[in-house]
Design an enzyme around this catalytic site. Structure first.
Site, PDB file in Angstrom:
ATOM      1  N   ASP A 160      -3.345 -13.121   3.445  1.00  0.00           N
ATOM      2  CA  ASP A 160      -4.684 -12.582   3.717  1.00  0.00           C
ATOM      3  C   ASP A 160      -4.759 -12.364   5.234  1.00  0.00           C
ATOM      4  OD1 ASP A 160      -7.263 -11.901   4.119  1.00  0.00           O
ATOM      5  OD2 ASP A 160      -8.141 -13.705   3.212  1.00  0.00           O
ATOM      6  N   TYR A 218     -15.189   6.008   9.631  1.00  0.00           N
ATOM      7  CA  TYR A 218     -13.763   5.663   9.534  1.00  0.00           C
ATOM      8  C   TYR A 218     -13.045   5.953  10.853  1.00  0.00           C
ATOM      9  CZ  TYR A 218      -8.871   6.016   7.982  1.00  0.00           C
ATOM     10  OH  TYR A 218      -7.507   5.890   7.863  1.00  0.00           O
ATOM     11  N   LYS A 234     -11.052   3.374  13.351  1.00  0.00           N
ATOM     12  CA  LYS A 234      -9.650   3.521  13.760  1.00  0.00           C
ATOM     13  C   LYS A 234      -9.530   3.528  15.283  1.00  0.00           C
ATOM     14  CE  LYS A 234      -7.031   3.372  10.948  1.00  0.00           C
ATOM     15  NZ  LYS A 234      -6.657   2.172  10.116  1.00  0.00           N
ATOM     16  N   LEU A 265       1.464   3.653   2.283  1.00  0.00           N
ATOM     17  CA  LEU A 265       2.394   3.802   3.401  1.00  0.00           C
ATOM     18  C   LEU A 265       3.342   2.602   3.488  1.00  0.00           C
ATOM     19  CD1 LEU A 265       3.394   5.256   5.957  1.00  0.00           C
ATOM     20  CD2 LEU A 265       1.610   4.054   7.237  1.00  0.00           C
ATOM     21  N   GLY A 269       0.815  -1.216   0.000  1.00  0.00           N
ATOM     22  CA  GLY A 269       0.000   0.000   0.000  1.00  0.00           C
ATOM     23  C   GLY A 269       0.847   1.265   0.000  1.00  0.00           C
TER      24      GLY A 269
HETATM   25  N1  LIG Z   1      -3.262   7.195   3.322  1.00  0.00           N
HETATM   26  C1  LIG Z   1      -3.542   8.100   4.253  1.00  0.00           C
HETATM   27  O1  LIG Z   1      -3.764   9.290   3.942  1.00  0.00           O
HETATM   28  C2  LIG Z   1      -3.583   7.678   5.698  1.00  0.00           C
HETATM   29  C3  LIG Z   1      -3.659   8.673   6.676  1.00  0.00           C
HETATM   30  C4  LIG Z   1      -3.675   8.305   8.033  1.00  0.00           C
HETATM   31  C5  LIG Z   1      -3.624   6.967   8.389  1.00  0.00           C
HETATM   32  N2  LIG Z   1      -3.596   6.022   7.403  1.00  0.00           N
HETATM   33  C6  LIG Z   1      -3.557   4.624   7.825  1.00  0.00           C
HETATM   34  O2  LIG Z   1      -2.348   4.040   7.375  1.00  0.00           O
HETATM   35  C7  LIG Z   1      -2.552   2.650   7.081  1.00  0.00           C
HETATM   36  C8  LIG Z   1      -2.082   2.386   5.655  1.00  0.00           C
HETATM   37  O3  LIG Z   1      -2.867   3.197   4.781  1.00  0.00           O
HETATM   38  P1  LIG Z   1      -2.544   3.260   3.223  1.00  0.00           P
HETATM   39  O4  LIG Z   1      -3.021   4.577   2.733  1.00  0.00           O
HETATM   40  O5  LIG Z   1      -1.141   2.827   2.953  1.00  0.00           O
HETATM   41  O6  LIG Z   1      -3.559   2.156   2.685  1.00  0.00           O
HETATM   42  P2  LIG Z   1      -3.562   1.418   1.264  1.00  0.00           P
HETATM   43  O7  LIG Z   1      -2.661   2.106   0.303  1.00  0.00           O
HETATM   44  O8  LIG Z   1      -4.987   1.261   0.885  1.00  0.00           O
HETATM   45  O9  LIG Z   1      -2.922  -0.005   1.618  1.00  0.00           O
HETATM   46  C9  LIG Z   1      -3.652  -0.935   2.336  1.00  0.00           C
HETATM   47  C10 LIG Z   1      -2.827  -2.182   2.489  1.00  0.00           C
HETATM   48  O10 LIG Z   1      -3.666  -3.173   3.102  1.00  0.00           O
HETATM   49  C11 LIG Z   1      -3.497  -4.381   2.363  1.00  0.00           C
HETATM   50  N3  LIG Z   1      -4.645  -5.273   2.448  1.00  0.00           N
HETATM   51  C12 LIG Z   1      -5.908  -5.064   2.015  1.00  0.00           C
HETATM   52  N4  LIG Z   1      -6.663  -6.153   2.257  1.00  0.00           N
HETATM   53  C13 LIG Z   1      -5.854  -7.048   2.858  1.00  0.00           C
HETATM   54  C14 LIG Z   1      -6.028  -8.360   3.356  1.00  0.00           C
HETATM   55  N5  LIG Z   1      -7.220  -8.998   3.299  1.00  0.00           N
HETATM   56  N6  LIG Z   1      -4.967  -8.992   3.889  1.00  0.00           N
HETATM   57  C15 LIG Z   1      -3.758  -8.390   3.957  1.00  0.00           C
HETATM   58  N7  LIG Z   1      -3.517  -7.145   3.515  1.00  0.00           N
HETATM   59  C16 LIG Z   1      -4.566  -6.497   2.963  1.00  0.00           C
HETATM   60  C17 LIG Z   1      -3.309  -3.910   0.943  1.00  0.00           C
HETATM   61  O11 LIG Z   1      -2.766  -4.946   0.160  1.00  0.00           O
HETATM   62  P3  LIG Z   1      -3.182  -5.134  -1.405  1.00  0.00           P
HETATM   63  O12 LIG Z   1      -3.364  -3.753  -1.963  1.00  0.00           O
HETATM   64  O13 LIG Z   1      -2.017  -5.889  -1.969  1.00  0.00           O
HETATM   65  O14 LIG Z   1      -4.460  -5.909  -1.415  1.00  0.00           O
HETATM   66  C18 LIG Z   1      -2.351  -2.760   1.158  1.00  0.00           C
HETATM   67  O15 LIG Z   1      -1.035  -3.239   1.285  1.00  0.00           O
HETATM   68  C19 LIG Z   1      -4.036   2.398   7.332  1.00  0.00           C
HETATM   69  O16 LIG Z   1      -4.200   1.934   8.639  1.00  0.00           O
HETATM   70  C20 LIG Z   1      -4.662   3.787   7.209  1.00  0.00           C
HETATM   71  O17 LIG Z   1      -5.864   3.876   7.932  1.00  0.00           O
HETATM   72  C21 LIG Z   1      -3.538   6.339   6.074  1.00  0.00           C
END
Ligand SMILES: NC(=O)c1ccc[n+]([C@@H]2O[C@H](COP(=O)([O-])OP(=O)(O)OC[C@H]3O[C@@H](n4cnc5c(N)ncnc54)[C@H](OP(=O)(O)O)[C@@H]3O)[C@@H](O)[C@H]2O)c1
Length: 299
Positions: free
Chosen positions: A41, A129, A133, A12, A10
């Site tokens: 998974d 959301y 969290k 991050l 993802g």
């Molecule tokens: N992005 C932001 O602006 C932001 C801000 C504050 C906090 N956060 C937090 O930071 C964290 C990461 O966010 P992100 O933006 O990097 O999210 P993201 O880009 O949507 O990535 C999500 C990750 O979760 C994985 N995932 C989804 N379903 C899964 C499953 N069944 N089993 C295992 N892995 C699975 C995805 O893998 P695949 O894609 O390979 O399926 C991907 O690696 C989250 O907790 C989010 O709430 C994000």
């Protein structure tokens, strides 16, 4: 130090992989398969335990989550599963293995009415959301009291598709020229994923060295913008027309987002002694990130 990163495919997670690239790191993906990642998974208890068994890490970073509004609206059960149930499974497994855990959370746990928010400020999420969290945080703390929780704000950085970050999504909307309304009420603190990932590395290292136990931390860039202001900046930087961009009076998701959830990072800056005061600014860094998603009419 052996590190296992769940959600390494993802936005991050990829940055956290880069931050640990010089060490012994294992990353997991699910739908996105990449060389160097193992497929896990994380909704499956067996799969999570197996991953820990294989990687035998000193510390786990949990970057699995679902933050996209469309999924939250259309598949709330899936959003709950990825944000809360997975957090619990990973916390249970890491606790059982005696492994440190760094869990990623969000500034959306706050109501956004009285910023800035310290790590011990009262949490009162405004929407679904944020509630997920906060539930995940409570779950992680209950199951693995030594886990460290890191709350982050809106992230931006290199993306694989425009909708992967709010900034690149805005850039695409601005550049396509169709009328678009961007929220001008909620303030966000866009933070580069590589900065957030460096913080993860430093926190994880401090955990393994026994310097941090069971704490909550905040990290955020300090300059705030509304989505409308971000849209105008993008238009100005890339010489795009801006007449089609309208200021929205309340966020388009129906007002369930915090207006100003600015995070107070004083404690973490003191703990890490990093980075120096002048860390990277949004103004200097957004152009590289959004350029691939903007049809520029600059000469
Ligand atoms: N992005 C932001 O602006 C932001 C801000 C504050 C906090 N956060 C937090 O930071 C964290 C990461 O966010 P992100 O933006 O990097 O999210 P993201 O880009 O949507 O990535 C999500 C990750 O979760 C994985 N995932 C989804 N379903 C899964 C499953 N069944 N089993 C295992 N892995 C699975 C995805 O893998 P695949 O894609 O390979 O399926 C991907 O690696 C989250 O907790 C989010 O709430 C994000």
């Amino acid at each position: 130090m052996r590190v296992l990163i769940f959600g390494a495919s993802g936005l991050l997670g990829r940055a956290v992989m880069r931050a640990f690239a010089d060490g012994h790191v294992t990353g997991t993906g699910f739908r996105r398969q990449r060389s160097g990642l193992i497929r896990v998974d994380a909704t499956s208890r067996d799969a999570v335990w197996h991953a820990l068994d294989q990687a035998r890490p000193d510390v786990v970073v949990n970057c699995v989550g679902e933050r996209h509004g469309r999924v939250r609206a259309e598949e709330p059960a899936r959003a709950h599963e990825l944000n809360v149930s997975v957090a619990r499974l990973i916390a249970e497994a890491t606790c059982a293995y005696g492994v440190r855990l760094l869990h990623i959370s969000s500034d959306y746990v706050f109501d956004g009415i009285a910023p800035p928010y310290r790590p011990d400020s009262w949490c009162r999420p405004q929407g679904f959301y944020g509630r997920l969290k906060l539930l995940a945080e409570d779950m992680v703390r209950a199951v693995h009291p030594e886990a460290v929780i890191l709350r982050l704000p809106m992230l931006y950085g290199p993306v694989e598709y425009a909708a992967e970050s709010d900034i690149t999504e805005i850039a695409q909307e601005v550049s396509c020229g169709r009328p678009v309304e961007l929220d001008d009420a909620c303030i966000r603190y866009p933070t580069h994923v590589d900065d957030a990932a460096q913080v993860c590395r430093r926190l994880a290292t401090a955990q393994v060295q026994g310097r941090l136990v069971g704490t909550v931390h905040h990290w955020s860039a300090q300059h705030g913008f509304t989505n409308y202001q971000i849209g105008l900046r993008i238009a100005r930087h890339f010489c795009l027309p801006a007449g089609h961009i309208k200021a929205g009076v309340r966020d388009l998701a129906g007002g369930d987002q915090p207006v100003d959830p600015r995070l107070d990072c004083t404690d973490l800056r003191a703990v890490l002694g990093w980075p120096p005061e002048n860390d990277r600014t949004f103004a200097n860094n957004f152009p590289h990130v959004v350029a691939p998603w903007v049809r520029s009419i600059c000469p």
